[in-house]
Write a protein that holds these residues in place. Sequence first.
Motif, PDB file in Angstrom:
ATOM      1  N   ARG A   3       0.808  -1.196   0.000  1.00 44.99           N
ATOM      2  CA  ARG A   3       0.000   0.000   0.000  1.00 44.99           C
ATOM      3  C   ARG A   3       0.846   1.251   0.000  1.00 44.99           C
ATOM      4  N   SER A 295       0.572  -1.881  -6.752  1.00 43.14           N
ATOM      5  CA  SER A 295      -0.280  -1.678  -5.608  1.00 43.14           C
ATOM      6  C   SER A 295      -1.544  -2.504  -5.597  1.00 43.14           C
ATOM      7  N   THR A 297      -3.747  -1.768  -3.356  1.00 47.04           N
ATOM      8  CA  THR A 297      -4.704  -0.698  -3.105  1.00 47.04           C
ATOM      9  C   THR A 297      -5.079   0.006  -4.394  1.00 47.04           C
ATOM     10  N   TYR A 301      -8.846   0.814  -5.796  1.00 45.85           N
ATOM     11  CA  TYR A 301      -9.261   2.180  -6.103  1.00 45.85           C
ATOM     12  C   TYR A 301      -9.525   2.340  -7.596  1.00 45.85           C
ATOM     13  N   GLY A 409      -4.748  -4.979   0.732  1.00 43.69           N
ATOM     14  CA  GLY A 409      -5.382  -3.967  -0.097  1.00 43.69           C
ATOM     15  C   GLY A 409      -6.888  -4.041  -0.087  1.00 43.69           C
ATOM     16  N   ASP A 412      -7.951  -1.671   2.587  1.00 42.64           N
ATOM     17  CA  ASP A 412      -7.839  -0.291   2.136  1.00 42.64           C
ATOM     18  C   ASP A 412      -8.960   0.071   1.180  1.00 42.64           C
ATOM     19  N   THR A 413      -9.336  -0.888   0.326  1.00 43.12           N
ATOM     20  CA  THR A 413     -10.439  -0.644  -0.604  1.00 43.12           C
ATOM     21  C   THR A 413     -11.745  -0.440   0.155  1.00 43.12           C
TER      22      THR A 413
END
Length: 496
Positions: A3, A295, A297, A301, A409, A412-413
């Motif tokens: 990340r 990434s 993440t 995203y 990730g 984070d998402t």
Amino acid sequence: MSRMLTFAAASAFTLALGASPVLAQDFRALARQDLQKMHDELAANHPAPAVPGAASQAFRSWLDAGLQEALGMVGQVNSGDSHAYLLRYYAGGFRDSNIRVDPTFEGMGPYFGISWPGFTTGWRNGRYVVTYVKPGTRGTPRVGDAVVECNLTPIEEFARDKLDRWEGNLETEAGRVTTAPYLMWNRNNPFASGVPSVCSFQSGRGRPRDIQIRPVPVTAGDLEAAYRATVYMPPATPLAIETVNGRPWVHVHSFADSADWRAFNDAVEAQAATLQGPQGFVLDLRAARGSGENSSTARGYGLANRIWTPEFTVSRQPAAGDITYRATQGNRDWYAAALGRMEADPYFVQESMAVIEQTREIVTAFDAAIAAGQPTFTLAGRPAVPDTGAANPVQGPVIVLVDAGCSGGCLDTLDLLSKLPNVRIVGSTTATDSIFVEPTVLRLPSNYSDLSYGHKAWTSRPRANNQPYTPEAGLTYTGDPADENAVRAWVATLFQ
């Protein structure tokens, strides 16, 4: 877990510094050498020793004490598997999922075992419960029976001795779920018991009864069938879109680079209008683990931006806040190498130029801090962006389905998805991660294992250290996670 905290993560980079393997057959010497290298690398470069606060306390208390405990067990190391187990035990004692050791050889997968009793257990509503019995096996408990004790030891103590830190983190719900099938198996771990000799089982509210446990040989497919009947496992194609009950069902069961992201992203863009329709859709993030050269993440995203558009998501992306870096040459070298890999990847340049520019700034800050003799430096991450006023292009409800396999990730998402309107997170409790993020990967001296650890501290992360996502009561799935038809029928009710 990969990340970058402003928007995405940089590339994971394997450092093979100091790799001078000793004779491969001397597993005790290999373990001793690798454990010491783990300790020294973490002491030298991990941010926890230089960052105050509760999140660092577990690291500091285990770093030296855990090493001595693990070294005290080196005499039992007699194989590649036992070597891997002991290194995993030391890594697991930090209670930080971002500190881990992965074998470099093909070893114990999730379906590995050398014997078992012909049945397996799962973690259900706070208890170990029989979830699978091999057809034709006699003298076993029944599916649904709860384990009370084994070998005259209360099941909680038995489970911790056998599973905790060896197979996963029993301090977390996700760790309980993913390790539960191994409660009765012999996984060839010389530091823990194999198949127990006698266990007590309870049916409903009835009186517990003792059952003699008899190990049976493992035949091809036995343990995979048992595990798959207990824990959700993703399909062979982790990225896909299908129609279920008249709605798009978007499968994202991996964040690894090896998944076919280009074809998947093209499919999402082609079906964006349908995904934005009033009928709503399901985003399935079960077992969505994995990191890669770039990434994990950014993958999540990027998916959100393709569906909701960047204009709508930008003001809802979590602010990164302050990021603390430990100013060591090792950490600086990681960023310099990662920058080179990012700049050499045309697709990453196209998708995430902002990450590349930020990484250049970080390398410059490392150089300045090291030159000044500073132990740490702090940089402000991406600030919150004011609402642009863009309209939400997604008209219908969105169900985000998660489970214990959602990690890295994926979390984070969820930090972004949870802030979008008409989005509900459903299923079961996810994995956790620490505030020490973005991995350095180091080849250990034996060449048999890689150490991975987070090399910077997200001290201002809104989601607390080791905090999972737990769906609300009405959005929690309590059925059989391996029964896909039941899961889909339950999800359908959430649109009514």
